[in-house]
Design an enzyme around this catalytic site. Sequence first.
Site, PDB file in Angstrom:
ATOM      1  N   SER A   3      30.486 108.740  24.381  1.00  0.00           N
ATOM      2  CA  SER A   3      30.616 107.965  25.622  1.00  0.00           C
ATOM      3  C   SER A   3      29.885 106.631  25.515  1.00  0.00           C
ATOM      4  O   SER A   3      30.024 105.785  26.385  1.00  0.00           O
ATOM      5  CB  SER A   3      30.082 108.773  26.804  1.00  0.00           C
ATOM      6  OG  SER A   3      28.742 109.138  26.555  1.00  0.00           O
ATOM      7  N   CYS A  34      21.194 121.372  21.690  1.00  0.00           N
ATOM      8  CA  CYS A  34      19.814 120.912  21.535  1.00  0.00           C
ATOM      9  C   CYS A  34      19.020 121.149  22.812  1.00  0.00           C
ATOM     10  O   CYS A  34      18.065 120.438  23.090  1.00  0.00           O
ATOM     11  CB  CYS A  34      19.768 119.458  21.080  1.00  0.00           C
ATOM     12  SG  CYS A  34      20.611 118.338  22.194  1.00  0.00           S
TER      13      CYS A  34
END
Length: 401
Positions: free
Chosen positions: A258, A345
């Site tokens: 993005s 993560c």
Amino acid sequence: MLRSRIPQIVLNKKAAGRFDGKHPWVYAPAIVAPASPLDAGAVVDLVYPDGSWIARGIYNPSSRIRVRLYAWDPETMLDGQWFASRLARAAELRQRWMTAENTHFDAYRLVNSEGDGLSGVIIDRFGPYAVVHISALAMWQYREALVEWLCQEHQLRGVLLRFDAQFASQEGVEAFEQWVVGEPPSGPVVFEEHGVRVAVSLASGQKTGYYLDQRANRLRAARWMRGGSVLDVCCYAGGFSMAAAVHGRAEQVVAVDSSRLALEAAQRNAELNEVGCLVTHRADCFDFLQRCVQDSRCFDTVVLDPPKMAGHRQQVGAAIRAYHRLNSLVIQLLRPGGLLVSCSCSGRVSREEFVGVVAAAAKGVGRELQVLEIRGADCDHPVHSWCPESEYLKCVIARAW
Ligand code: SAH
């Protein structure tokens, strides 16, 4: 400081019943408020309600993590000598790791916060530059000693010291970002990662750096590839894309992110490695993947490495739903026998939970997975066995049928 003069922080009865003090973070609701105000940054001893000693740490009345614990031995004073010995221990580990790997990395994590017993400080080396990320007032207090040690022990052209706004406001400190030693590099810094050249921009005020934690996973994932097409979702600077092209013989790589800056970095890295098969798309990953499924697109490999989804415990449910959705979409895009490289993560989502979500996503779309490897961060990102959140990175490599 004499031990008897170190102020005590008492764990409250409720917390004492379920907390054994073997975690570096002690949250505000777990303690009895001190009778007289204590300075932010004061060294304190954490004790049980009956007065028995637990550990030594640093107090911060502004932070949700009211005390960060650093020593579980009452003889250890949190002084300059202690700090220097922790840094030396961290440096020795990286030396040992490079010796074991029989190679030299010129970009690596020198200090990994909790994993190196220094909760709240990260140091990344990029060639002759070091980037120090501080995220706790406790470690901010040692910044001068830290920078001095860095310059003594390492030949550096510059040190960038950062206390990013998000953490600074949580810790009651002003945000900071400055080259405290030397000058910023005039352009991107170039280093090598397993034969791939990587250029990173370390300029102040920009999204900087590189995800060094995925170094070994990029290479392992590429070794399972057999050419063909690769989709790299949330590619950042194209780490997995480059490994796929250089080591995995990929013929076509589609990289999605993005962020415009991330895609520019990915393009720059493709040029640096003479990779001509990279196509980038700026898009939201959910929208992009949904469209790919609607268009019945197929890939030989899909890498999925979204950003952290759960910062707080309350966000874990939503994070798991998002991982489920993303994994369901990418698994549908894989040819039979195609390779899935799925990462998380979020330190709050455990390894078991994450592997479970990937398996459930596959089942939900009627696909079988052969799990080949369940990996974590590379060895310069050690995990602290008392801080499960420090095992934040998970990387599942599997074949989908
Ligand atoms: N795979 C990368 C690291 C990815 S970090 C590597 O190997 O280095 C996560 C990336 O996800 C960032 O680059 C961020 O810009 C991107 N990202 C965040 N939200 C996103 C979204 N909704 N859609 C697509 N990309 C997103």
